[in-house]
Design a protein around this motif. Structure first.
Motif, mmCIF file in Angstrom:
data_model
loop_
_atom_site.group_PDB
_atom_site.id
_atom_site.type_symbol
_atom_site.label_atom_id
_atom_site.label_comp_id
_atom_site.label_asym_id
_atom_site.label_seq_id
_atom_site.Cartn_x
_atom_site.Cartn_y
_atom_site.Cartn_z
ATOM 1 N N ASP A 239 0.839 -1.211 0.000
ATOM 2 C CA ASP A 239 0.000 0.000 0.000
ATOM 3 C C ASP A 239 0.872 1.259 0.000
ATOM 4 N N LYS A 242 2.398 1.989 -3.223
ATOM 5 C CA LYS A 242 1.426 2.532 -4.195
ATOM 6 C C LYS A 242 0.969 3.929 -3.761
ATOM 7 N N GLY A 244 -0.861 4.528 -1.229
ATOM 8 C CA GLY A 244 -2.277 4.434 -0.880
ATOM 9 C C GLY A 244 -2.588 4.343 0.595
ATOM 10 N N ASP A 245 -1.600 4.508 1.474
ATOM 11 C CA ASP A 245 -1.916 4.371 2.896
ATOM 12 C C ASP A 245 -1.745 5.720 3.573
ATOM 13 N N HIS A 246 -2.811 6.152 4.246
ATOM 14 C CA HIS A 246 -2.759 7.484 4.850
ATOM 15 C C HIS A 246 -2.786 7.434 6.376
#
Ligand code: SAM
Length: 247
Positions: A239, A242, A244-246
């Motif tokens: 993640d 990419k 995509g991890d917050h």
């Protein structure tokens, strides 16, 4: 735990002994700290504890005998054989693993040096261990000794109120701890992550695990070395790669 400290400036230890967690550990009897000043064991009326280095060169060296006698006077006040530790930039680096190793000792004697350091014969004959608090040089061993005392005190059973908080702390599980938030919910235009407000304990745990993982991955990836990543951690990495991890 019993800790004896050999120092030219025993008064400096008030900074840890009279405030915060260490003072509470002392008051509750979890910790006992005794101090000895090598000047009290000097052989002359000037209370000299240092001399010029053999072979010449700059600075002074702390003489072995006053330090040895100060350490022995402390050792005589405890019933167990203390592990004697010289604080020095040449010692093994202090980290949580070293703290865990030392906190099981019944008693320790910490020796704080000054000037160019202490006579080598004291190190080889009357010290069991050498510890550094980092790759930089301080003017004396008092602050390193205080750092070690504080790190040890919070690991003595019963000293920290919430044992649970230890389990999640940085380095305990080979990673950093991750983000924390408290009130107010909105601070200067920035809000708290929704998951932490959800009341869903499993989701909160998972958010915290991701936050811890992300912080470690970004700041201290070497902490993962030497242990295989589990399936969750592998997914976290994918993640993160990419973007995509917050957490
Ligand atoms: N000449 C020594 C050297 O180059 O390694 C440094 C001596 S320092 C000026 C004086 C004392 O401060 C040392 O004897 C030691 O007790 C303490 N000290 C300084 N930096 C330290 C560190 N990073 N960790 C532990 N103790 C330190």
């Amino acid at each position: 735990m019993w800790i004896g400290i050999v120092s030219l400036f025993p008064e400096m230890f008030r900074a840890v002994m009279q405030y915060g967690l260490v003072s509470r550990a002392l008051a509750a009897g979890h910790l006992d700290i005794r101090l000895a000043n090598p000047r009290d064991f000097a052989a002359d009326k000037h209370r000299t504890v240092d001399d010029a280095p053999y072979g010449g060169g700059p600075g002074q060296v702390m003489m072995a005998e006053p330090l040895a006698q100060a350490a022995e006077s402390l050792a005589a006040r405890t019933h167990t054989a203390p592990r004697r530790i010289y604080l020095t930039p040449e010692g093994r680096p202090l980290n949580q693993q070293v703290v865990e190793e030392l906190v099981v000792c019944d008693s320790l004697i910490l020796i704080a040096g000054h000037y160019e350091g202490i006579d080598e014969r004291l190190r080889t004959n009357a010290c069991d261990d050498e510890v550094s608090i980092g790759d930089y040089v301080l003017s004396g061993g008092e602050l390193p000794a205080m750092v070690l005392v504080d790190a040890l005190a919070r690991r003595i059973p019963g000293v920290l109120g919430n044992a649970e908080s230890l389990a999640h702390e940085s380095f305990t599980a080979g990673r950093l701890e991750g983000a924390h938030y408290t009130r107010p919910r909105l601070w200067r235009g920035e809000t708290v992550p929704e998951t932490l407000l959800s009341g869903d304990h499993a989701a909160v745990e998972s958010w915290r695990a991701r936050s811890a993982f992300k912080r470690t991955y970004e700041r201290r990836p070497e902490l993962f070395k030497g242990r295989p990543l589990d399936a969750h951690e592998t997914t976290f990495i994918e993640d993160l790669q990419k973007g995509g991890d917050h957490a």
